[in-house]
Scaffold this active site. Structure first.
Site, PDB file in Angstrom:
ATOM      1  N   CYS A 199     -65.379 -20.842  23.010  1.00 16.54           N
ATOM      2  CA  CYS A 199     -66.936 -21.566  23.472  1.00 16.54           C
ATOM      3  C   CYS A 199     -67.837 -20.542  23.757  1.00 16.54           C
ATOM      4  O   CYS A 199     -67.673 -19.702  24.775  1.00 16.54           O
ATOM      5  CB  CYS A 199     -66.560 -22.347  24.954  1.00 16.54           C
ATOM      6  SG  CYS A 199     -65.485 -23.542  24.648  1.00 16.54           S
ATOM      7  N   ARG A 203     -61.635 -31.802  31.279  1.00 19.19           N
ATOM      8  CA  ARG A 203     -61.583 -30.366  31.727  1.00 19.19           C
ATOM      9  C   ARG A 203     -61.830 -30.215  33.171  1.00 19.19           C
ATOM     10  O   ARG A 203     -62.958 -30.314  33.878  1.00 19.19           O
ATOM     11  CB  ARG A 203     -62.326 -29.514  30.705  1.00 19.19           C
ATOM     12  CG  ARG A 203     -62.398 -27.937  31.129  1.00 19.19           C
ATOM     13  CD  ARG A 203     -62.780 -27.159  30.133  1.00 19.19           C
ATOM     14  NE  ARG A 203     -62.482 -27.680  28.710  1.00 19.19           N
ATOM     15  CZ  ARG A 203     -63.508 -27.974  27.800  1.00 19.19           C
ATOM     16  NH1 ARG A 203     -64.593 -27.862  28.102  1.00 19.19           N
ATOM     17  NH2 ARG A 203     -63.032 -28.218  26.636  1.00 19.19           N
ATOM     18  N   CYS A 220     -83.109 -16.777  31.920  1.00 24.56           N
ATOM     19  CA  CYS A 220     -83.197 -18.227  31.181  1.00 24.56           C
ATOM     20  C   CYS A 220     -84.319 -18.961  31.862  1.00 24.56           C
ATOM     21  O   CYS A 220     -84.479 -18.537  33.088  1.00 24.56           O
ATOM     22  CB  CYS A 220     -82.265 -19.011  31.558  1.00 24.56           C
ATOM     23  SG  CYS A 220     -82.234 -20.755  30.938  1.00 24.56           S
ATOM     24  N   CYS A 222     -82.315 -24.510  36.521  1.00 23.99           N
ATOM     25  CA  CYS A 222     -81.354 -25.320  37.129  1.00 23.99           C
ATOM     26  C   CYS A 222     -80.685 -24.650  38.413  1.00 23.99           C
ATOM     27  O   CYS A 222     -80.228 -23.480  38.536  1.00 23.99           O
ATOM     28  CB  CYS A 222     -80.091 -25.336  36.157  1.00 23.99           C
ATOM     29  SG  CYS A 222     -80.621 -25.762  34.497  1.00 23.99           S
ATOM     30  N   CYS A 228     -69.180 -32.373  23.767  1.00 23.93           N
ATOM     31  CA  CYS A 228     -68.494 -31.989  25.265  1.00 23.93           C
ATOM     32  C   CYS A 228     -69.671 -32.183  26.154  1.00 23.93           C
ATOM     33  O   CYS A 228     -70.469 -31.663  26.018  1.00 23.93           O
ATOM     34  CB  CYS A 228     -68.084 -30.393  25.065  1.00 23.93           C
ATOM     35  SG  CYS A 228     -67.412 -29.752  26.592  1.00 23.93           S
ATOM     36  N   CYS A 249     -66.818 -23.661  19.817  1.00 29.15           N
ATOM     37  CA  CYS A 249     -67.596 -24.485  20.561  1.00 29.15           C
ATOM     38  C   CYS A 249     -68.985 -23.861  20.970  1.00 29.15           C
ATOM     39  O   CYS A 249     -68.770 -22.585  21.156  1.00 29.15           O
ATOM     40  CB  CYS A 249     -67.049 -25.026  21.657  1.00 29.15           C
ATOM     41  SG  CYS A 249     -68.048 -25.852  23.084  1.00 29.15           S
ATOM     42  N   CYS A 279     -77.570 -22.329  38.747  1.00 26.51           N
ATOM     43  CA  CYS A 279     -77.144 -21.318  37.852  1.00 26.51           C
ATOM     44  C   CYS A 279     -77.619 -19.733  38.195  1.00 26.51           C
ATOM     45  O   CYS A 279     -78.858 -19.721  38.511  1.00 26.51           O
ATOM     46  CB  CYS A 279     -77.919 -21.699  36.531  1.00 26.51           C
ATOM     47  SG  CYS A 279     -77.221 -20.539  35.118  1.00 26.51           S
TER      48      CYS A 279
HETATM   49  N1  SAM Z   1     -78.274 -22.900  28.904  1.00 25.18           N
HETATM   50  C1  SAM Z   1     -77.219 -23.818  28.179  1.00 25.18           C
HETATM   51  C2  SAM Z   1     -77.440 -25.351  28.983  1.00 25.18           C
HETATM   52  O1  SAM Z   1     -77.685 -25.205  30.173  1.00 25.18           O
HETATM   53  O2  SAM Z   1     -77.585 -25.931  28.227  1.00 25.18           O
HETATM   54  C3  SAM Z   1     -75.904 -23.673  28.315  1.00 25.18           C
HETATM   55  C4  SAM Z   1     -75.086 -22.907  29.597  1.00 25.18           C
HETATM   56  S1  SAM Z   1     -74.964 -23.623  30.973  1.00 25.18           S
HETATM   57  C5  SAM Z   1     -74.360 -22.263  31.979  1.00 25.18           C
HETATM   58  C6  SAM Z   1     -73.661 -24.701  30.928  1.00 25.18           C
HETATM   59  C7  SAM Z   1     -73.096 -25.690  32.074  1.00 25.18           C
HETATM   60  O3  SAM Z   1     -72.599 -24.816  33.099  1.00 25.18           O
HETATM   61  C8  SAM Z   1     -74.237 -26.274  32.802  1.00 25.18           C
HETATM   62  O4  SAM Z   1     -74.791 -27.466  32.247  1.00 25.18           O
HETATM   63  C9  SAM Z   1     -73.371 -26.533  34.191  1.00 25.18           C
HETATM   64  O5  SAM Z   1     -72.827 -27.809  34.321  1.00 25.18           O
HETATM   65  C10 SAM Z   1     -72.218 -25.215  34.286  1.00 25.18           C
HETATM   66  N2  SAM Z   1     -72.651 -24.468  35.437  1.00 25.18           N
HETATM   67  C11 SAM Z   1     -73.367 -23.457  35.268  1.00 25.18           C
HETATM   68  N3  SAM Z   1     -73.605 -22.880  36.480  1.00 25.18           N
HETATM   69  C12 SAM Z   1     -72.561 -23.283  37.374  1.00 25.18           C
HETATM   70  C13 SAM Z   1     -72.186 -23.259  38.642  1.00 25.18           C
HETATM   71  N4  SAM Z   1     -72.557 -22.178  39.428  1.00 25.18           N
HETATM   72  N5  SAM Z   1     -71.147 -23.739  39.073  1.00 25.18           N
HETATM   73  C14 SAM Z   1     -70.695 -25.049  38.432  1.00 25.18           C
HETATM   74  N6  SAM Z   1     -70.970 -25.182  37.047  1.00 25.18           N
HETATM   75  C15 SAM Z   1     -71.938 -24.540  36.349  1.00 25.18           C
HETATM   76 FE1  SF4 Z   2     -80.461 -21.643  31.924  1.00 24.97          FE
HETATM   77 FE2  SF4 Z   2     -78.317 -21.716  33.644  1.00 24.97          FE
HETATM   78 FE3  SF4 Z   2     -79.951 -23.982  33.245  1.00 24.97          FE
HETATM   79 FE4  SF4 Z   2     -78.280 -23.202  31.287  1.00 24.97          FE
HETATM   80  S1  SF4 Z   2     -77.911 -23.889  33.095  1.00 24.97           S
HETATM   81  S2  SF4 Z   2     -80.432 -23.979  30.956  1.00 24.97           S
HETATM   82  S3  SF4 Z   2     -78.313 -21.144  31.481  1.00 24.97           S
HETATM   83  S4  SF4 Z   2     -80.866 -22.035  34.201  1.00 24.97           S
END
Ligand code: SAM
Ligand code: SF4
Ligand code: DTB
Length: 332
Positions: free
Chosen positions: A111, A274, A67, A71, A202, A142, A74
């Site tokens: 989802c 959730r 990606c 973030c 959501c 979802c 992530c």
């Molecule tokens: N890429 C898309 C986005 O970010 O909009 C969708 C997938 S993203 C992984 C969905 C959500 O998962 C993130 O916004 C975050 O809140 C949660 N998430 C991701 N990694 C996480 C982690 N290591 N621990 C807890 N929550 C996490």
């Molecule tokens: Fe990409 Fe992870 Fe951020 Fe979603 S949460 S936009 S998968 S880096």
């Protein structure tokens, strides 16, 4: 100040819409003596839901890793060295075979998540076919695919998408410490597009990212003051991933986490709150407190998108001990 006073003082009706919350009101509730906070959250919960039912959702990563976003939590960002192998968009038939398994295991919502900044035109036909297939199985659908413009949201709605997950993740103030490649305002724009297209929202966030208590409160105030409360509010506890900037973050104190759930329940009485990522690091007792505080949805199955989840056996045993039943599809 006692809890009853807050009950009457908190939240002001504006134009007949749901109450708007000030930070001070929300903070005062968050800071109540723990027993008062939980009593109040459980009271609100019982006014709106069957207290012994929890909704079950199942996640699938339909496009993993690589990606472009940064973030800080992530595993899937190409900017961090998490060691995760990136893969292409899954084939529709494989996704639907997984969805069928989830349905047979009792999940009512499927989802699908993709590690994208936003969906590309070339991927839309496959995404639409996935939504249609999940609907045909009789499950709620979802998706979480990153940012959406209004046209994309409308296309997903036409395909029959029930929910779109897009989190604000943290408070507006703390946000830039966690993500720099998309803004808090971008997130709110996507949420508006989803809402305006008629898809249910959501939206929640993550706690345990080194934020202050005030950031947790502010995040929930932002959610509670949206034009409509999100139908689902996922509260994730950070799963620290090695190689990411938050890989060494201090775990959140469990009581603080439970307080966050309780405040979400009180401010968004009719939303499904959730108990989302991070359950493998929680004791059964902590999860039980979260359910008492008003959490009424979880992810089932042994993986989330890329990280571990407790799995069916553990959750079945926990539900049995607590006398909790899965929520029926479409039920409250
Ligand atoms: N890429 C898309 C986005 O970010 O909009 C969708 C997938 S993203 C992984 C969905 C959500 O998962 C993130 O916004 C975050 O809140 C949660 N998430 C991701 N990694 C996480 C982690 N290591 N621990 C807890 N929550 C996490
Ligand atoms: Fe990409 Fe992870 Fe951020 Fe979603 S949460 S936009 S998968 S880096
Ligand atoms: C949400 O708020 N939590 C889910 C879902 N929305 C997509 C994702 C949790 C991801 C946990 C880390 C992982 O599995 O990589």
């Amino acid at each position: 100040m006692n809890a009853d006073l807050h009950l009457n003082a908190a939240a002001t009706e504006i134009n007949g819409a749901h109450p708007q919350w000030s930070r001070a009101e929300a903070q005062a509730i968050y800071d109540l003596p723990f027993n008062d906070l939980l009593f109040r959250a459980q009271t609100v919960h019982r006014q709106n839901f069957d207290p012994n039912r929890v909704q079950l959702s199942r996640l699938l990563s339909i496009k993993t890793g690589g990606c472009p976003e940064d973030c800080g939590y992530c595993s899937q960002s190409s900017r961090h060295e998490s060691g995760l192998k990136a893969s292409k968009l899954m084939e529709v038939q494989r996704v639907l075979a997984e969805a069928k398994k989830a349905k047979d295991a009792g999940a009512t919502r499927y989802c699908m998540g993709a590690a994208w900044r936003s969906p590309k035109e070339r991927d839309m036909d496959a995404v639409v076919a996935m939504i249609e297939g999940v609907k045909e199985l009789g499950m709620e659908s979802c998706m979480t695919l990153g940012m959406l413009d209004l046209g994309q949201a409308q296309r997903l709605k036409e395909a029959g998408l029930d929910y779109y997950n897009h989190n604000i993740d943290t408070s507006e103030r703390y946000y830039n410490e966690i993500i720099t490649t998309r803004t808090f305002a971008d997130r709110l724009d996507t949420l508006a597009n989803v809402r305006d297209s008629g898809i249910k929202v959501c939206c929640g966030g993550i706690v345990g990212m080194g934020e202050e208590k005030a950031d947790r409160v502010d995040m929930l105030v932002t959610l509670a003051n949206l034009p409509e409360h999100p139908d689902s509010v996922p509260i994730n506890m950070l799963i620290p991933i090695e190689g990411t900037p938050l890989g060494e973050a201090e775990p959140i104190e469990p009581i603080e986490f439970v307080r966050t759930i309780a405040l979400a329940r009180i401010m968004m009485p009719k939303s499904h709150v959730r108990l989302s990522a991070g359950r493998t690091a929680m004791s059964d007792e902590m999860q039980a407190l979260c359910f008492f505080a008003g959490a009424n949805s979880i992810f089932v199955g042994d993986t989330l998108l890329t990280a571990e989840n407790p799995g069916e056996d553990k959750d079945t045993a926990l539900f049995r001990r607590l006398g909790i039943q899965p929520m029926e599809r479409g039920a409250q």
